[in-house]
Design an enzyme around this catalytic site. Structure first.
Site, PDB file in Angstrom:
ATOM      1  CG  MET A   1      43.133  45.528  34.662  1.00 41.50           C
ATOM      2  SD  MET A   1      43.751  43.891  34.223  1.00 41.50           S
ATOM      3  CE  MET A   1      42.798  42.886  35.392  1.00 41.50           C
TER       4      MET A   1
ATOM      5  CG  MET B   1      45.987  42.448  44.737  1.00 39.17           C
ATOM      6  SD  MET B   1      44.394  42.185  43.938  1.00 39.17           S
ATOM      7  CE  MET B   1      44.808  41.061  42.608  1.00 39.17           C
TER       8      MET B   1
ATOM      9  CG  ASP C   1      39.142  42.893  38.298  1.00 39.66           C
ATOM     10  OD1 ASP C   1      39.692  43.274  39.348  1.00 39.66           O
ATOM     11  OD2 ASP C   1      38.505  41.826  38.211  1.00 39.66           O
TER      12      ASP C   1
ATOM     13  CG  HIS D   1      40.814  45.749  41.906  1.00 41.04           C
ATOM     14  ND1 HIS D   1      41.230  44.430  41.796  1.00 41.04           N
ATOM     15  CD2 HIS D   1      41.904  46.446  42.320  1.00 41.04           C
ATOM     16  CE1 HIS D   1      42.501  44.338  42.125  1.00 41.04           C
ATOM     17  NE2 HIS D   1      42.937  45.547  42.439  1.00 41.04           N
TER      18      HIS D   1
ATOM     19  CG  HIS E   1      36.111  42.542  42.094  1.00 40.25           C
ATOM     20  ND1 HIS E   1      36.582  43.238  43.185  1.00 40.25           N
ATOM     21  CD2 HIS E   1      37.191  42.329  41.300  1.00 40.25           C
ATOM     22  CE1 HIS E   1      37.891  43.429  43.060  1.00 40.25           C
ATOM     23  NE2 HIS E   1      38.288  42.892  41.922  1.00 40.25           N
TER      24      HIS E   1
ATOM     25  CG  ASP F   1      40.925  40.261  43.276  1.00 37.46           C
ATOM     26  OD1 ASP F   1      40.618  39.247  42.616  1.00 37.46           O
ATOM     27  OD2 ASP F   1      40.983  41.416  42.788  1.00 37.46           O
TER      28      ASP F   1
ATOM     29  CB  SER G   1      36.183  39.004  39.266  1.00 34.07           C
ATOM     30  OG  SER G   1      36.862  39.633  38.199  1.00 34.07           O
TER      31      SER G   1
ATOM     32  CG  MET H   1      44.425  46.424  39.329  1.00 33.02           C
ATOM     33  SD  MET H   1      44.022  44.761  38.783  1.00 33.02           S
ATOM     34  CE  MET H   1      42.257  44.961  38.558  1.00 33.02           C
TER      35      MET H   1
HETATM   36  C1  DX5 Z   1      43.221  40.202  38.796  1.00 25.49           C
HETATM   37  C2  DX5 Z   1      41.886  40.728  39.212  1.00 25.49           C
HETATM   38  C3  DX5 Z   1      40.956  39.723  39.754  1.00 25.49           C
HETATM   39  C4  DX5 Z   1      40.618  38.594  38.832  1.00 25.49           C
HETATM   40  C5  DX5 Z   1      40.397  37.407  39.699  1.00 25.49           C
HETATM   41  O1  DX5 Z   1      44.060  41.283  38.536  1.00 25.49           O
HETATM   42  O2  DX5 Z   1      42.057  41.715  40.218  1.00 25.49           O
HETATM   43  O3  DX5 Z   1      39.779  40.335  40.269  1.00 25.49           O
HETATM   44  O4  DX5 Z   1      39.467  38.795  38.051  1.00 25.49           O
HETATM   45  O5  DX5 Z   1      40.195  36.312  38.890  1.00 25.49           O
HETATM   46  P1  DX5 Z   1      40.357  34.828  39.435  1.00 25.49           P
HETATM   47  O6  DX5 Z   1      39.272  34.595  40.439  1.00 25.49           O
HETATM   48  O7  DX5 Z   1      40.198  34.018  38.188  1.00 25.49           O
HETATM   49  O8  DX5 Z   1      41.733  34.702  40.031  1.00 25.49           O
HETATM   50 ZN    ZN Z   2      40.224  42.510  41.146  1.00 25.10          ZN
END
Ligand code: DX5
Ligand code: ZN
Length: 223
Positions: free
Chosen positions: A39, A139, A37, A68, A35, A177, A10, A70
């Protein structure tokens, strides 16, 4: 169905001032996919980046981009992320008024659709959509931030995803994740995870290639 465990670093935990270097590091180290993220400050409190950054990453790597989302009503941005070069687009069931239409829009753009859920959401909320996805993302932390503690009680969802896939002859990969590292990966894999997203543990590792090798070597349960 995955033959062996795949590792998806990630980028949230990477140095954003040197993102290209981080991508090269994990690609050379043996990552299977990246990956990303996204947001929006609404579905989750945090804000990260959008299609511009996905497109920039696309230009630096041949690895598949596992995006991903969000964000609220991701259907509004499917075209932009498809144009940016996403290989996978994973939406949250809680964020869509019409998850089926959103998944369909993703598929029609030639992108592989995935679906995810928050820790507090029941797996049964995903069930109507399992025939329309190529990936189920469980998650094991509350979405929004890296570096949180793994929540083992979410493993039941990984197992449910695996059971339903077999029972209903479905075809998706199972991704986990949140809080994944050397200590937590074996339990997640035993429960059914096939793709391991890992952010802070991976970028904090002394030896990133060895870290990826160790995670990929976790034995999956017998089929
Ligand atoms: C959280 C993200 C994850 C995050 C995971 O909302 O979806 O992908 O980057 O990070 P770690 O591995 O540090 O939990
Ligand atoms: Zn993620």
């Amino acid at each position: 169905m995955a033959d062996s465990i795949r590792v998806a670093p990630s980028l949230l935990a990477a140095d954003f001032a040197a993102l290209g270097e981080a991508v090269r590091t994990v690609e050379t180290a043996g990552a299977d996919l990246l990956h990303l993220d996204v947001m929006d400050g609404r579905f989750v409190p945090n804000l990260t980046f959008g299609p511009i950054v996905v497109e920039a990453v696309r230009k630096t790597t041949r690895l598949p981009l596992d995006v991903h989302l969000m964000i609220e009503e991701p259907i509004r941005h499917v075209d932009a992320f498809a144009d940016a070069g996403a290989d996978w687009l994973t939406i949250h069931v809680e964020a869509c008024e019409d998850p089926a239409a959103t998944l369909d829009a993703i598929r029609r753009r030639g992108v592989k659709p995935g679906i995810s859920l928050r820790p507090g959401t029941s797996f049964s909320d995903l069930e109507p959509f399992l025939g329309a996805v190529g990936l189920v993302l469980v998650m094991t932390v509350e979405p929004g931030f890296g570096g949180q503690a793994y929540r083992p009680e979410q493993e039941a969802k990984l197992t449910r995803a695996r059971q339903l896939r077999r029972a209903a002859d479905l075809d998706y990969v199972i991704e986990v994740d949140g809080g994944i590292g050397r200590e937590t990966a074996p339990a997640a894999v035993a429960a059914g995870a096939e793709i391991l997203v890992t952010g802070s543990a991976l970028f904090g590792a002394e030896d990133i290639p060895a870290f990826i090798r160790d995670l990929r070597a976790v034995s999956p349960p017998p089929v």
